[in-house]
Structure formats: structure tokens, C-alpha cells
Design a protein around this motif. Structure first.
Motif, PDB file in Angstrom:
ATOM      1  N   TYR A   1      -0.983  -3.187  -6.100  1.00  0.00           N
ATOM      2  CA  TYR A   1      -2.187  -2.383  -5.897  1.00  0.00           C
ATOM      3  C   TYR A   1      -3.255  -3.095  -5.077  1.00  0.00           C
ATOM      4  CZ  TYR A   1      -0.806   1.583  -8.745  1.00  0.00           C
ATOM      5  OH  TYR A   1      -0.164   2.701  -9.201  1.00  0.00           O
ATOM      6  N   LEU A   2      -3.325  -4.419  -5.154  1.00  0.00           N
ATOM      7  CA  LEU A   2      -4.539  -5.076  -4.656  1.00  0.00           C
ATOM      8  C   LEU A   2      -4.339  -6.264  -3.729  1.00  0.00           C
ATOM      9  CD1 LEU A   2      -6.510  -4.901  -8.007  1.00  0.00           C
ATOM     10  CD2 LEU A   2      -7.120  -3.692  -5.900  1.00  0.00           C
TER      11      LEU A   2
ATOM     12  N   ASP B   1      -3.350  -8.654  -0.491  1.00  0.00           N
ATOM     13  CA  ASP B   1      -3.228  -8.554   0.958  1.00  0.00           C
ATOM     14  C   ASP B   1      -2.636  -9.876   1.446  1.00  0.00           C
ATOM     15  OD1 ASP B   1      -5.413 -10.422   1.370  1.00  0.00           O
ATOM     16  OD2 ASP B   1      -6.797  -8.759   1.075  1.00  0.00           O
TER      17      ASP B   1
ATOM     18  N   ARG C   1      -3.757 -12.571   2.132  1.00  0.00           N
ATOM     19  CA  ARG C   1      -4.308 -13.805   1.567  1.00  0.00           C
ATOM     20  C   ARG C   1      -3.470 -14.324   0.397  1.00  0.00           C
ATOM     21  NH1 ARG C   1     -10.351 -11.744   0.770  1.00  0.00           N
ATOM     22  NH2 ARG C   1      -9.222  -9.764   0.680  1.00  0.00           N
TER      23      ARG C   1
ATOM     24  N   GLU D   1       2.599  -7.131 -15.274  1.00  0.00           N
ATOM     25  CA  GLU D   1       1.222  -6.769 -14.913  1.00  0.00           C
ATOM     26  C   GLU D   1       0.788  -7.464 -13.625  1.00  0.00           C
ATOM     27  OE1 GLU D   1      -0.592  -5.943 -19.416  1.00  0.00           O
ATOM     28  OE2 GLU D   1      -0.635  -7.960 -18.549  1.00  0.00           O
TER      29      GLU D   1
ATOM     30  N   ARG E   1      -6.352 -15.236  -6.967  1.00  0.00           N
ATOM     31  CA  ARG E   1      -7.579 -14.528  -6.591  1.00  0.00           C
ATOM     32  C   ARG E   1      -7.731 -13.234  -7.398  1.00  0.00           C
ATOM     33  NH1 ARG E   1      -9.037 -10.537  -2.497  1.00  0.00           N
ATOM     34  NH2 ARG E   1      -6.820 -10.237  -2.168  1.00  0.00           N
ATOM     35  N   LEU E   2      -6.609 -12.615  -7.774  1.00  0.00           N
ATOM     36  CA  LEU E   2      -6.651 -11.343  -8.505  1.00  0.00           C
ATOM     37  C   LEU E   2      -6.632 -11.547 -10.020  1.00  0.00           C
ATOM     38  CD1 LEU E   2      -4.023  -9.509  -6.267  1.00  0.00           C
ATOM     39  CD2 LEU E   2      -6.522  -9.379  -6.096  1.00  0.00           C
TER      40      LEU E   2
ATOM     41  N   ARG F   1       0.844  -1.204   0.000  1.00  0.00           N
ATOM     42  CA  ARG F   1       0.000   0.000   0.000  1.00  0.00           C
ATOM     43  C   ARG F   1       0.877   1.252   0.000  1.00  0.00           C
ATOM     44  NH1 ARG F   1      -5.398   1.839   1.648  1.00  0.00           N
ATOM     45  NH2 ARG F   1      -5.250   4.045   1.106  1.00  0.00           N
TER      46      ARG F   1
ATOM     47  N   ASN G   1      -4.480 -13.951 -17.625  1.00  0.00           N
ATOM     48  CA  ASN G   1      -4.076 -13.405 -18.931  1.00  0.00           C
ATOM     49  C   ASN G   1      -3.026 -12.301 -18.826  1.00  0.00           C
ATOM     50  OD1 ASN G   1      -5.660 -11.537 -17.684  1.00  0.00           O
ATOM     51  ND2 ASN G   1      -7.046 -11.176 -19.393  1.00  0.00           N
ATOM     52  N   LYS G   2      -2.270 -12.274 -17.749  1.00  0.00           N
ATOM     53  CA  LYS G   2      -1.383 -11.125 -17.537  1.00  0.00           C
ATOM     54  C   LYS G   2       0.097 -11.481 -17.676  1.00  0.00           C
ATOM     55  CE  LYS G   2      -4.606  -8.539 -14.866  1.00  0.00           C
ATOM     56  NZ  LYS G   2      -5.656  -9.602 -14.994  1.00  0.00           N
TER      57      LYS G   2
ATOM     58  N   ARG H   1      -7.690 -13.714 -12.210  1.00  0.00           N
ATOM     59  CA  ARG H   1      -8.526 -14.903 -12.384  1.00  0.00           C
ATOM     60  C   ARG H   1      -8.627 -15.364 -13.833  1.00  0.00           C
ATOM     61  NH1 ARG H   1     -11.721 -12.927  -8.351  1.00  0.00           N
ATOM     62  NH2 ARG H   1     -13.830 -13.296  -9.107  1.00  0.00           N
ATOM     63  N   LEU H   2      -8.455 -14.434 -14.781  1.00  0.00           N
ATOM     64  CA  LEU H   2      -8.483 -14.872 -16.179  1.00  0.00           C
ATOM     65  C   LEU H   2      -7.117 -15.415 -16.608  1.00  0.00           C
ATOM     66  CD1 LEU H   2     -10.591 -12.091 -17.936  1.00  0.00           C
ATOM     67  CD2 LEU H   2     -11.361 -14.271 -16.996  1.00  0.00           C
TER      68      LEU H   2
ATOM     69  N   GLU I   1       2.397  -5.653 -10.743  1.00  0.00           N
ATOM     70  CA  GLU I   1       1.738  -4.360 -10.517  1.00  0.00           C
ATOM     71  C   GLU I   1       0.397  -4.570  -9.809  1.00  0.00           C
ATOM     72  OE1 GLU I   1       0.981  -2.089 -14.065  1.00  0.00           O
ATOM     73  OE2 GLU I   1       0.602  -0.233 -12.935  1.00  0.00           O
ATOM     74  N   GLN I   2      -0.367  -5.551 -10.268  1.00  0.00           N
ATOM     75  CA  GLN I   2      -1.678  -5.811  -9.660  1.00  0.00           C
ATOM     76  C   GLN I   2      -1.535  -6.252  -8.197  1.00  0.00           C
ATOM     77  OE1 GLN I   2      -4.096  -9.115 -11.113  1.00  0.00           O
ATOM     78  NE2 GLN I   2      -5.781  -7.677 -11.465  1.00  0.00           N
TER      79      GLN I   2
ATOM     80  N   ASP J   1       0.589   4.108  -2.741  1.00  0.00           N
ATOM     81  CA  ASP J   1       0.351   5.472  -2.243  1.00  0.00           C
ATOM     82  C   ASP J   1       1.450   6.414  -2.733  1.00  0.00           C
ATOM     83  OD1 ASP J   1      -1.973   4.901  -0.797  1.00  0.00           O
ATOM     84  OD2 ASP J   1      -0.891   4.514   1.066  1.00  0.00           O
TER      85      ASP J   1
END
Lengths: 429, 429
Positions: A406-407, A409, A411, A399, A388-389, A327, A394-395, A391-392, A402-403, A331
Motif C-alpha cells: 500500500y505505501l 516506493d 526508497r 502486515e 520508514r513505514l 500501486r 510491531n507488525k 517505525r514501531l 501488506e503495508q 488499485d
């Protein structure tokens, strides 16, 4: 001699502005120290068992250069105040409670458990003025297997009587008592000298702390140029100082030869102060979330980097509400984009590559060879399962990283190693 | 006539700047509509079974006034671009993929499942230009039991051929086909007219959309004054418009009598535009995270509120990386504190009370009597077990709510009701 091999999608900083990715790479480790990254195992390593994490991401552990353990319990509350009122109304009354050992035991347990479960592998931590509570925190942190520097806080003025040491001699004396009690006691945790900030420490105390710093060869952590109200106050308290940082430097506590120092915030560090920080080799702990919450402002990090200053990240709980250094990374990017838009169009916003470096290699360097997957570096690593992030599925690796920043935790964390030892044990395959 | 009673720690907005708390209150509900909040059950309700959530918090459902469903898959990536380059490099290529129904089915499933598991109870959603994919999204959303407005997007210029309708007639014709196919089909989901933004829609298309808007009595959603580059572009495209908002208003698509409208962002809405938005009764969707990520700036929300404008919150995924409206609430506070510090010391930062109102009552009012625990309001509610956060159990209700806003995620949600129906079923006691 113990060898281990971790395999997965490795991501780390090759340079301050450049991430490196190695798909399904092997991280070769001997006695907790990285030997190299290879795509195929060298012959000499073919007998060593491989811990294969499949398509998981493996990154260096994140380093939190600035966090207040006793404030963890009220994180995410009281976020409508400015620094000085927040200290008086929220922080000091809570910190005063840590004179009660039973309370400290219980409250610090929450902090150390959550820190253990996070992506942070090392942290520089403020405790309180209390000796027994500080020792409790150090014992608990030691038990997690994480590495950390913990400071008994010094403060002998400008705080309520319940949270003020009775003069410089008592404060210095307690500090020495604490250091003696620590000596040889911990494998993972070490003490760090912690004058809270200039308004809390008398000149006499600062002089005594320098003596202690030299005697015990201690690193130092404190706060610097966080908030306009604080700056004004420091000017009143130290009219002789050229700028806020000079008020530490006059006592030899702003870093320099034999005195590695972290200064948190530096939101209002001007050219002169920046130059001094560079001369003293200071690590800046950039704490963007706290600087938003307490309406402090946005630190000119691009200027720091251009000048060659060392900049790591801090959660600054509980000025910051979140313990997560992921985070703090995002930020830092977000506020740098606002700074570019609102304050200075000549200052390029921070990139993912840059904040990742700050969170790993730059912060890690305060602890030595820490924060990269390069030969000779200690193995601090976090293994992340991001299904969990993504899910497709396809990254690209970049990417996905980066995800995760951003997202994700806790888990997403499936394993965590500090100096080669598992702090979060990977589930058996 | 179906009656139900929910019991727990109720928190909701009594006024735009005032939260109300009722400890262990009873929420009386009949046919999905709130009848009142009582501490003790009235005689007439004593036979109705009580769903007792103990010490959990119960709050009105959160409303997301602005989100792009097809962008959900790449949320948290590509966050180093500005609006117009981000649209061209990241967004448009992904949205073009939704002409493939199988892909849409799979990608929208991820979105709707995550939205269902979030604290959001209602949302205003952009789909893409594609009819089958938009219907797939509506079917999936309907199946969750959540309420939502979904827009087939109109765009007939300034986008790649793969994501551009072939002229105003095809765009308008497809819109009518879509509306006819929707008619009477859904209980929870309804269509909303969605011209993407001025740069994407020719004048001829805007005129046709107004005819359709009147004929079908549709609400409208679009983007307004988000980013300096976009503003310049709109000036070039519509030299006759007094300001950006006027470019919608000239076609009768900026709200007004019989045309409720949401305009997202309004970062650069000046005095004249604000006045027009007020006259037209527009709902502003404030999207602070997106405005940071795309370096757009900080919307002058305090000015909006002082003027009496309606301001709700939007996640604006994937300009925003997080689906969470709790996150939008705290982002709104944080950027307002930076705006106060950096841009205008006369604009008081937003408070928790204010952003909570924006996320519940203000956003909810776009859907009618939604977003408060007051008689006559539909029962949208989220039940939160915050024991993971408040582990010492030492917080007031207000502190617990604040902490939940800053730090909770879907792990705290134990039940969710929309218009009286459970969307997340509470586990049996």
C-alpha cells in the motif's frame, strides 16, 4: 557454476490465493536459478557466502505486463479525458515526437532509469512505430540488466499522419527490418509483436503480421475491450467479428498454439470473449488505475479467475499515472471492492494474496519459470527495508508485506535481482 | 509588523471550479496574512527581502478534514475487511492501547512527524477516549507549528470494555476535564467535540455533549452515512430518526447556528439528508480512499456540489492507507470517474480544479480565511520542487501541478508555511 545465498524474510505465492512467508529464510540460488528455500543451510551450501539482509523483506520481482514507454514523460497529466480523446489529444502528438532520435534518447533515459529503480523486474513494453527510437529503448533497457519484451508498434490507419505507417507493406517491412536488426543483439531484451489495437491496424496489415509472427515465432501484445467508445468503433470497423477479441482471433493474433499473447484491459470481455481467451491461453493484463483514469470501468477479474484465466497486472503508463506495480496491486483490490459494492455482490473482492500472485507468479509465467521462490525458477527478487513505514516495529510479516504494497516506493528498495544478477546493487554491509 | 515576500510559480483556486496560475509571482505577506499577489513589487514592498523559490510551485497548504491519529501506526494493513468488522478486529484493539501514555508518546510521535513532513498544513483529528494520550497528541502537534483541531473521542456504548467510557457522565465529565486542561494552553491547536458516531454514543451522552458544545462554543466532528451495515445499525438504534443525519440533528450536533460541524463520508446521504446538511451548513469530509478500502462505496460528490454543499477532503487514515491529501485529490477524481461510468452517466466526474478547491479553499474555510492566496487569507503555503517528476522540463504550469497531485510525495516539498510561520524551513539558498 555460480552459487549464491540470499537471507531475509521471504514472502512469495505458494498458490494463486495463498502467500507463503519464511522468516529469516535462506534462498539457495545456482546459476541464477532458485534451488530451494531452507531455514538452515544444507552441508553442500555451507561454504557459499550468504548475503544476509537481516529483517528486510525479500519478494519475487514484480512484473508489468503492459506499459507504454514513450508515454512515461507525460504520466499524471491530461487525466480528464476518455480513451479515444486522450489518444488523439495527448498520446499521439507525444508519440509522434519519437521520430527524433535525440528526443527518444533523452526521454527513454528517464523511463528506463525510473523502471530500473522500481520494484519491477520484467516488463512488456510498447514503444512507437519508429525503428531507431525502438532500438534506442531496447539498448537502454538492456543496459539496466532488467528483462523485457519491447514492441515496435504497428499502426497503418486511424491516426494522424505524423504517427501512421504508410500502408500495410511499409508497416510489415519496417517490422521485419526491426526484427532482423534485433536478432542476436540482446541478452535481456526481446522483441514482441505489437499491433496497437484493431482501430489502428488494417486487415491487410493484420494478415502480414501473422506471417511475421509465425516466421519469427514471436509473442504478441495488444489492447482488448478497454472502453465502450472503443468497442463501438471496433464493431463498425469489423462487423463480421463475433466480439472484439474475435477480430484478433480471425487473424490468428489472439494467442493460441505457438503464439503466447497478452491482451491489456478486458474490461468489457463478456462470456464468449472470456471463453475464447481461455481457449487461446491468453494472459490478461489487468490495469485498474488506467481504467479509472480513462473512465473505462472495472474489469470483472473475479470472473476471470473463476474461469481459470491467466491474469497479471499492468501499470499502463500513461493511462495509469504510476509506474508502480505495488500501486497496481492495491488499485486492483480497491476497484474490486467497489465492483462488489456497486455492480455485483456475488463477486468476492480480490485479496492481497491474489493480487500478489497476479503481480509475481501470473505475470512472471509469461517469461517462463519466473515469479516464485521454488526450485527451477529464475531468481527475480526485490529486497525491501520497510523501517520508514513500520517505525514501531510491531507488525507481523504479513502486515509488513501488506503495508509495503500500500505505501512503499523506491526508497524501500535496497536491492533487486533479475535472473540472478543484481540490477540494484545492495550496499556493502 | 512583519512583512515577507515569497516568489515562485503560484497556483491556487480562483473559484470552486477554476485554478489560477501566476508564473513567478510575488506573494506579499504581512503578519502572516496575505496582502496580495503581484508580478512586480509595489514601491512600499521594495525593501522587504524576497524569498525566491525560482521555478518551484507554491500552492496553498492542504487541509485534511478527517484523520484518526491513533490509527496511523497500522495504516495500510487489514484492508480486507468492511467497516464494522474492521472497527472491531483492527481499530478498537489498537486504540485501547493508548491508555498507556508511554505508548501514546511513541506512536503519536510517528504520526506528528509524518504529518509535519507532508503537504498538509491543517487537520481535524480524532484521538481516542484517553485524556493523557489526547493531551500528548496536542502537545506534539503544537510543537510542529501546524494548526489542528483535535478531539478526545466520546464513546459509551457498543465497543469493547477496554475502549468504552463508563456511561454518559464519565464520558461528559472527562470531556470537561480535558477542555479545562486545554484552556489557554495552545497557540496552534484547539479542541473539537468528537462523538465517535451514533452507534458509540448513548442518547444521554449526546444530550450532555450538546450542553458542553454550547458552554465551550466548540466545533463538532463525527461520521455520517459511511457504510450500508452501519446505516442499518443506526436505524435499529434510533428508529425515531428520519435518516442517519437526523440522529445527530435531534441533539443539535449536526451543525447549525454556533456549531460548525464536519461530517465524514456521507456516501449514502440521500436527498433529505443532503438538504439538512445544507441547512446546517455542514462541511462534508469526502474520504474516497477509505470508502474504497472498506468497500463503503462512492459518495455522490457531484450532487453535493450542485446543491451548494461544502465538501473538503479527508485522508481518513487508517480507513485510508495514505496520509497524503494529494492522493485524496486524485482518488476523488478517479472514483468520480468510476461513479460516472458505473452508477450515473448524468453526474459529470470531478475535475482537477474542483478537487484542488476541495483540498485547499473548501477544507480551509473550516479554519476561517484559509486556503487561498487572496488578501486577508492566512498564509498557509507549500513549496514544491518537481524536478524529479518533470525531468524533461517540458510542461505547462497546469500540467506540472496535475503531475504533482498524481505523483509527488514529501520528497518534493522544500518548504511549508502555516499562518506565515515556516513549519518546514526552506534550505538556505
Amino acid at each position: 557454476m555460480t552459487r549464491q545465498i540470499l537471507r531475509g524474510n521471504l514472502c512469495w505465492s505458494a498458490a494463486p490465493d495463498r502467500l507463503r512467508f519464511q522468516e529469516r529464510g535462506c534462498l539457495l540460488v545456482q546459476d541464477g536459478v532458485v534451488q530451494g528455500v531452507e531455514q538452515e543451510l544444507p552441508d553442500a551450501w555451507k561454504q557459499v557466502p550468504v548475503r544476509d539482509f537481516g529483517q528486510c523483506l525479500i519478494i519475487p520481482g514484480l512484473v508489468d505486463l503492459h506499459i507504454h514507454a514513450p508515454q512515461y514523460e507525460f504520466r499524471g497529466t491530461g487525466m480528464d479525458l476518455e480513451l479515444l480523446e486522450w489518444l488523439n489529444q495527448r498520446t499521439f502528438p507525444v508519440e509522434a515526437r519519437y521520430r527524433d532520435e535525440a528526443y527518444a534518447e533523452k526521454a527513454y533515459q528517464v523511463f528506463t532509469q525510473d523502471l530500473k529503480n522500481s520494484a519491477t523486474t520484467r516488463a512488456c513494453i510498447f514503444a512507437t512505430i519508429h525503428l531507431p527510437a525502438t532500438r534506442i529503448l531496447m539498448e537502454q533497457l538492456e543496459a539496466t540488466g532488467m528483462k523485457g519484451m519491447v514492441g515496435k508498434v504497428n499502426m497503418d490507419r486511424n491516426s494522424p499522419e505524423t504517427l501512421r505507417e504508410k500502408g500495410p507493406e511499409q508497416s510489415a517491412g519496417d517490422t521485419v527490418k526491426w526484427l532482423e536488426a534485433c536478432a542476436g543483439r540482446y541478452k535481456h531484451v526481446q522483441p514482441i509483436l505489437t499491433p496497437r489495437f484493431i482501430p489502428s491496424c488494417s486487415d491487410a496489415l493484420m494478415r502480414r503480421l501473422k506471417e511475421i509472427q509465425i516466421q519469427y515465432r514471436l509473442p504478441v501484445q495488444s489492447h482488448l475491450s478497454e472502453n465502450p467508445g472503443e468497442l463501438e468503433w471496433v464493431k463498425d470497423l469489423c462487423p463480421e467479428a463475433e466480439f472484439y477479441g474475435d477480430a484478433y482471433d480471425r487473424f490468428g493474433l489472439l494467442g493460441g498454439e505457438g503464439c503466447p499473447a497478452i491482451m491489456a484491459h478486458c474490461v468489457y470481455s463478456g462470456k464468449e470473449e472470456q471463453k475464447r481467451l481461455l481457449e487461446r491461453g491468453v494472459w490478461i493484463a489487468h490495469c485498474p488505475q488506467s481504467n479509472m483514469n480513462l473512465a473505462s470501468g472495472i474489469a470483472p477479474v473475479r470472473e476471470f479467475l473463476d474461469l481459470g484465466l491467466r491474469v497479471g497486472l499492468g501499470s499502463d503508463v500513461a493511462g495509469g499515472s504510476s509506474l508502480s506495480i505495488f500501486r497496481a496491486m492495491t488499485d486492483a483490490i480497491q476497484v474490486s471492492r467497489l465492483y462488489w459494492r456497486l455492480a455485483d455482490r456475488d463477486r468476492k473482492p480480490l485479496t492481497l494474496d491474489e493480487v500478489f500472485y497476479m503481480a509475481t507468479a501470473a505475470g512472471g509465467s509469461f517469461f517462463g519459470k519466473v515469479g516464485r521462490f521454488e526450485p527451477g525458477y529464475q531468481l527475480d527478487a526485490v529486497v525491501l527495508d520497510d523501517r520508514r513505514l513500520n517505525r514501531l516495529g510491531n507488525k507481523t510479516l504479513r502486515e509488513r508485506l501488506e503495508q509495503v504494497c500500500y505505501l512503499s516506493d523506491e526508497r524501500e528498495i535496497v536491492a533487486k535481482y533479475v535472473a540472478g544478477n543484481p540490477v540494484i546493487e545492495p550496499a556493502l554491509p
